[in-house]
Each structure stands twice: as structure tokens, then as C-alpha cells.
Design an enzyme around this catalytic site. Sequence first.
Site, PDB file in Angstrom:
ATOM      1  N   ARG A   1      -0.621  18.204  42.957  1.00  0.00           N
ATOM      2  CA  ARG A   1      -0.262  19.353  42.122  1.00  0.00           C
ATOM      3  C   ARG A   1      -0.626  19.122  40.659  1.00  0.00           C
ATOM      4  O   ARG A   1      -1.037  20.044  39.960  1.00  0.00           O
ATOM      5  CB  ARG A   1       1.220  19.678  42.271  1.00  0.00           C
TER       6      ARG A   1
ATOM      7  N   HIS B   1       2.295  22.610  50.317  1.00  0.00           N
ATOM      8  CA  HIS B   1       3.696  22.519  50.741  1.00  0.00           C
ATOM      9  C   HIS B   1       3.804  21.286  51.624  1.00  0.00           C
ATOM     10  O   HIS B   1       2.889  20.985  52.388  1.00  0.00           O
ATOM     11  CB  HIS B   1       4.098  23.753  51.547  1.00  0.00           C
TER      12      HIS B   1
END
Length: 142
Positions: free
Chosen positions: A104, A117
Site C-alpha cells: 500500500r 485486501h
Amino acid sequence: MPVERTFVMIKPDGVKRGLVGEIIARFERKGLKIKALKMKWLTREEAEKLYEVHRGKPFFEDLVNFVTSGPVVAMILEGDSAIEVVRLMIGPTDGRKAPPGTIRGDYALDIGANVIHASDSKESYEREYKVFFSDDEIVGDY
């Protein structure tokens, strides 16, 4: 360290930006084994089931709409302390706060378009992988 499995899903922003290969390569370089892999376009029902724990929260509708906006790539990974290892590799939910070197931190555009996720517990894994995979789709030892 216990060998365990975790569920990971590359979200539509990661797929559209061509990050699938790089993300999978990071997991493999870390020694995690792919036990199942699938690309699909989530239905609203599947997305709601995947994110059931967030139902009723202010961001739930936006999250469901986002993950159904394009194809995703789902996988089951296996390795020593896989859940913790993957969570450390992806970084915090808000990509703006994720350190460089995390998935991320390197690729997320904002808290919503955060590329990926991953299950945060064994219980989450048990619930989440079943949205995508049947047990006979999971590869045994190799």
C-alpha cells in the site's frame, strides 16, 4: 512458526493499474506459496458477504461499490505465520500512512483505492476464502 493460510484479494484499482504480477512476485519472494488463484468480477452479493463485518459502517456502500467496479484477483497463500506476514507486507489500510516498501505504501492512491485486501485473522480467512473458492479448488502440498 505455524504454517497457515491467508486470503488475499487484489482490488480493481490494482488490477486496472497492472500491479497483479508485481504483487504476486512480492509474496512469492517472501516464501509464500500460492494455493489457489482466481480472477473474477464480484457480484454485489459476494462483495457484501466478503465485507460483512463492515455492514452498517459509513463506508460500507462505497467499499462494496468500489470492489464491484472491476475485476479482482483472489488468492490463498500459505506459509509460516502467513496472516501476520502478509499484513505486514501490505501495510495499514490508509495507504497515505503506509510506509514505503509496503504494497500500500508503494501503490495505494488513497484509503479507498488501497490496492489490496487481506485477512486479518484465522476467523476472517475461514469466512473470506469461501466467497471465492471451494475446498476442492485449493491445491495440496507441492
